[in-house]
Write an enzyme that holds these catalytic residues in place. Sequence first.
Site, PDB file in Angstrom:
ATOM      1  N   HIS A  29      -4.043 -10.569   8.042  1.00 13.86           N
ATOM      2  CA  HIS A  29      -5.035  -9.788   8.800  1.00 13.86           C
ATOM      3  C   HIS A  29      -5.455 -10.538  10.066  1.00 13.86           C
ATOM      4  O   HIS A  29      -5.586  -9.954  11.137  1.00 13.86           O
ATOM      5  CB  HIS A  29      -6.309  -9.555   7.957  1.00 13.86           C
ATOM      6  CG  HIS A  29      -6.099  -8.784   6.697  1.00 13.86           C
ATOM      7  ND1 HIS A  29      -6.559  -9.218   5.473  1.00 13.86           N
ATOM      8  CD2 HIS A  29      -5.482  -7.597   6.468  1.00 13.86           C
ATOM      9  CE1 HIS A  29      -6.245  -8.329   4.547  1.00 13.86           C
ATOM     10  NE2 HIS A  29      -5.587  -7.342   5.112  1.00 13.86           N
ATOM     11  N   LYS A  53     -11.237   2.435  -4.810  1.00 15.02           N
ATOM     12  CA  LYS A  53     -10.901   1.256  -5.603  1.00 15.02           C
ATOM     13  C   LYS A  53     -12.096   0.320  -5.708  1.00 15.02           C
ATOM     14  O   LYS A  53     -12.897   0.217  -4.798  1.00 15.02           O
ATOM     15  CB  LYS A  53      -9.672   0.556  -5.048  1.00 15.02           C
ATOM     16  CG  LYS A  53      -9.615   0.407  -3.553  1.00 15.02           C
ATOM     17  CD  LYS A  53      -8.260  -0.161  -3.165  1.00 15.02           C
ATOM     18  CE  LYS A  53      -8.144  -0.308  -1.677  1.00 15.02           C
ATOM     19  NZ  LYS A  53      -6.868  -0.801  -1.230  1.00 15.02           N
ATOM     20  N   ARG A 102       3.742  -4.357   6.993  1.00 13.73           N
ATOM     21  CA  ARG A 102       4.502  -5.517   6.523  1.00 13.73           C
ATOM     22  C   ARG A 102       5.967  -5.161   6.298  1.00 13.73           C
ATOM     23  O   ARG A 102       6.853  -5.905   6.657  1.00 13.73           O
ATOM     24  CB  ARG A 102       3.909  -6.048   5.206  1.00 13.73           C
ATOM     25  CG  ARG A 102       2.670  -6.857   5.406  1.00 13.73           C
ATOM     26  CD  ARG A 102       1.951  -6.996   4.115  1.00 13.73           C
ATOM     27  NE  ARG A 102       1.701  -5.664   3.571  1.00 13.73           N
ATOM     28  CZ  ARG A 102       0.826  -5.394   2.644  1.00 13.73           C
ATOM     29  NH1 ARG A 102       0.147  -6.355   2.088  1.00 13.73           N
ATOM     30  NH2 ARG A 102       0.635  -4.169   2.224  1.00 13.73           N
ATOM     31  N   SER A 140      -3.708  -8.603   0.060  1.00 12.75           N
ATOM     32  CA  SER A 140      -4.943  -8.953  -0.644  1.00 12.75           C
ATOM     33  C   SER A 140      -4.750  -8.828  -2.151  1.00 12.75           C
ATOM     34  O   SER A 140      -5.261  -9.627  -2.928  1.00 12.75           O
ATOM     35  CB  SER A 140      -6.083  -8.030  -0.199  1.00 12.75           C
ATOM     36  OG  SER A 140      -6.328  -8.203   1.170  1.00 12.75           O
TER      37      SER A 140
END
Length: 183
Positions: A29, A53, A102, A140
């Site tokens: 990040h 979440k 990514r 993460s």
Amino acid sequence: MNEKMKGDKNDMGKVAIYPGSFDPLTYGHIDIVERALEIFDKVILAIAHDAEKKSLFTVEERVEMAKMIFKDSPNLIVDSFKGLLVTYVEKTNAKVLLRGLRATSDFEYEFHMASMNRSLSTHLDTLFMMTSKDYFFVSSRTIKEVAKLGGTVEGLVPDLVARRLKEKFKLPVAKKRLIGWDD
Ligand code: PNS
């Protein structure tokens, strides 16, 4: 709205909003933020309250860590938002959302999200930046998994985050020695 964002919205120059859960913030990040600051006058790191979440860190903890990590970056503003991202974006003068990609596996989720946001707010575009090769495997979710099982996440997240993860998972945090090693 963050203190630094108050006043005339038009004074802020070219603004991009980098939204996410950042639970926790990783070097992946941070790399995106640093590169975005070369392009935009201001970048707003918009940390989402838990929507669906359940996050490991509360939004207050995530905001506090991000503020400490970016304390020397005056053009990076840390803020949080609740509810729809487009509603939050409308309160700023940003026209660009920033997201890191990514791998191709990120694409479908990101494509749906960008398309939905574009349909909700037609003047909003999502700009994707490829994650640097050093961090393309960092997420993460995997950081939390590795940290929870006692693996090392050093070099993948800032030291502050690594420490906070250990505290969360009640793992021993190496104490800084104030005296020499030989005593
Ligand atoms: O880091 P993440 O978890 O991939 O970030 C996802 C986030 C927080 C950017 C996204 O879930 C979001 O924008 N949530 C706010 C609710 C919203 O606007 N949903 C519609 C977009 S599909």
